[in-house]
Design an enzyme around this catalytic site. Structure first.
Site, short mmCIF file in Angstrom:
data_model
loop_
_atom_site.label_atom_id
_atom_site.label_comp_id
_atom_site.label_asym_id
_atom_site.label_seq_id
_atom_site.Cartn_x
_atom_site.Cartn_y
_atom_site.Cartn_z
N ARG A 1 -16.69 -10.20 10.03
CA ARG A 1 -16.69 -9.25 8.90
C ARG A 1 -17.07 -7.84 9.34
NH1 ARG A 1 -20.69 -10.61 5.76
NH2 ARG A 1 -21.76 -8.65 6.16
N TYR B 1 1.25 6.68 -4.16
CA TYR B 1 1.51 5.28 -4.48
C TYR B 1 0.72 4.91 -5.76
CZ TYR B 1 0.85 0.26 -4.15
OH TYR B 1 0.77 -1.07 -4.43
N ASP C 1 -2.05 10.05 4.16
CA ASP C 1 -1.45 8.72 4.17
C ASP C 1 -0.12 8.84 4.92
OD1 ASP C 1 0.04 6.42 3.59
OD2 ASP C 1 -0.90 6.15 1.64
N LYS D 1 3.64 -1.86 5.96
CA LYS D 1 4.98 -1.27 5.95
C LYS D 1 5.53 -1.13 7.37
CE LYS D 1 4.48 -0.92 1.44
NZ LYS D 1 3.10 -1.21 1.16
C1 PLP Z 1 2.22 5.06 0.68
C2 PLP Z 1 1.41 3.82 0.41
N1 PLP Z 1 0.09 3.83 0.64
C3 PLP Z 1 -0.70 2.75 0.40
C4 PLP Z 1 -0.15 1.58 -0.10
C5 PLP Z 1 -1.03 0.40 -0.33
O1 PLP Z 1 -0.87 -0.51 0.72
P1 PLP Z 1 -1.08 -2.10 0.65
O2 PLP Z 1 0.00 -2.66 -0.23
O3 PLP Z 1 -0.99 -2.51 2.08
O4 PLP Z 1 -2.44 -2.31 0.06
C6 PLP Z 1 1.23 1.51 -0.34
C7 PLP Z 1 1.82 0.26 -0.86
O5 PLP Z 1 2.97 0.18 -1.24
C8 PLP Z 1 2.02 2.66 -0.09
O6 PLP Z 1 3.36 2.66 -0.32
#
Ligand code: PLP
Length: 391
Positions: free
Chosen positions: A58, A110, A182, A207
């Site tokens: 953890r 997102y 991000d 992704k």
């Molecule tokens: C640009 C972006 N950031 C963060 C996330 C969140 O990621 P996760 O689904 O791995 O929690 C997503 C999910 O689609 C995303 O498209």
């Protein structure tokens, strides 16, 4: 191995991999949650931070997870990386650690991020502000109010808006704030936000980094100084990945550079095809000269990625007929995997947004988000050609 001076493909294959006693070419999966020591004196050295070793999973002190973090750090050009069980776990830990003085979230983000920043964190008493890209001129005012963290995606979702990372970082730094980007849509193969002045990078590793639609992981990267408090927090927040997901991500990363070449090439070919098609109203793809942020994209991105957003010249039902007629892409949310995925934002991420607000956000009834996989571009184009005849 000093991966930093090597090319991206070499780092993808070799960086961070650890030798085991048997000469395995890849890091083994250490499923152990705990690790034993020869003596109490030995364990005290590790617990008190004088020596680094596997200890308890953890805390991320597990050889498979540490190997993953080393590879990720070398790919992103970061001093330190911290792996999580999802992108949202990575963002939560980042915001709870570095967002205490206030967070400004810039541009489309997102849906999960918006929910976190607009609803969940304010309920905990945290000060947050959401600014659309067109409201970027209000960023300085938010920084003057004392916000300590600026967060944005670039490219954004689904409009593929591109932000000038360096300009935002310069402004934020003048006000003593940190900048976190991000980098999910670009991946380190296409964009290196830390080299452009950002302090921290976040990914949904689910992704492009994983790349096969078969694992859920996240990562935060940055300087050792900025990552250390997040590591301390995650030790108790508990959002670490399990060793199996960490291994799958390590394996997926070996082909990141190769896959991104194909995603970039497919994205460009498909975007050009769609832009020239009479049944397509508009295409958003940062590699096209018609994209409003193409000039910034050409400066900040080494490739434009596999996501193409477009509007079909039809209504909701006509667009659904088009999607249903596609034979290669799967109808599914998410992006960045080897399989092409297609979705209508109006029916998926934005289904519960009130129609007027949706229109204002540019989410029309015939908007489509396509994540080009690594199939042959000719096959994808032939598929869209036949599907567009069904509109
Ligand atoms: C640009 C972006 N950031 C963060 C996330 C969140 O990621 P996760 O689904 O791995 O929690 C997503 C999910 O689609 C995303 O498209």
């Amino acid at each position: 191995m000093t991966g930093r001076s090597q090319g991206l493909s070499t780092r993808c294959v070799h960086a961070g991999e650890i030798d085991d006693a048997h000469g395995s070419p890849h890091t083994p999966i250490y499923t152990s949650t705990t690790f034993r020591f020869a003596s109490t004196a030995d364990i005290v050295e590790v617990v008190q931070g004088r020596k680094s070793a596997a200890l308890y999973t953890r805390y991320g002190l597990n050889p498979t997870i540490r190997s993953l973090e080393e590879k990720l750090a070398q790919l992103e050009g970061a001093e330190a990386a911290l792996a999580f069980c999802s992108g949202m776990a990575a963002e939560s830990a980042l915001f709870l650690t570095h967002g205490r003085k206030g967070i400004v979230c810039l541009g489309d983000a997102y849906g999960g991020t918006l929910e976190l920043v607009a609803a969940q964190l304010p309920e905990l008493g945290m000060r947050t502000a959401l600014l659309l890209g067109s409201e970027s001129d209000r960023l300085e005012a938010e920084l003057r109010k004392g916000a300590g963290l600026v967060f944005f995606e670039t490219p954004t979702n689904p409009g593929l808006e591109i932000f000038d990372i360096r300009a935002i970082a310069d402004l934020a730094h003048r006000h003593g704030a940190l900048v976190a980007v991000d980098n999910t849509f670009a991946s380190p193969a296409n964009q290196q936000p830390l080299a452009l002045g950002a302090d921290l990078v976040v990914h949904s590793a689910t992704k492009y980094l994983g790349g096969h639609n078969d694992l859920l992981c996240g990562v935060v990267l940055g300087s050792a100084e900025q990552v250390a408090p997040i590591r301390a927090a995650v030790g108790v927040l508990g959002g670490v990945p399990d060793a199996h997901s960490a291994y799958l991500l390590l394996r997926g990363l070996k082909t990141l550079a190769l896959r991104m070449e194909r995603h970039n090439a497919n994205g460009m070919r498909v975007a050009r095809f769609l832009e020239a098609h009479p049944r397509i109203r508009r295409v958003w793809y940062p590699g096209l000269a018609s994209h409003p942020d193409h000039a910034i994209a050409a400066r900040t991105l080494a490739g434009f990625g596999g996501v193409v957003t477009f509007e079909v010249d039809t209504d909701l039902e006509g667009c659904m007929r088009f999607i249903d007629a596609c034979r290669i892409p799967y109808i599914a949310p998410s992006l960045g995997g080897v399989e092409s995925l297609i979705e209508m934002p109006v029916l998926m991420s934005f289904w519960d947004v009130e129609p007027k607000a949706r229109q204002a956000m540019g989410i029309t009834d015939s908007l489509v988000r396509l994540s080009c996989g690594v199939e042959d571009a000719d096959d994808l184009i032939a598929d869209f050609e036949q599907a567009l005849r069904k509109v």
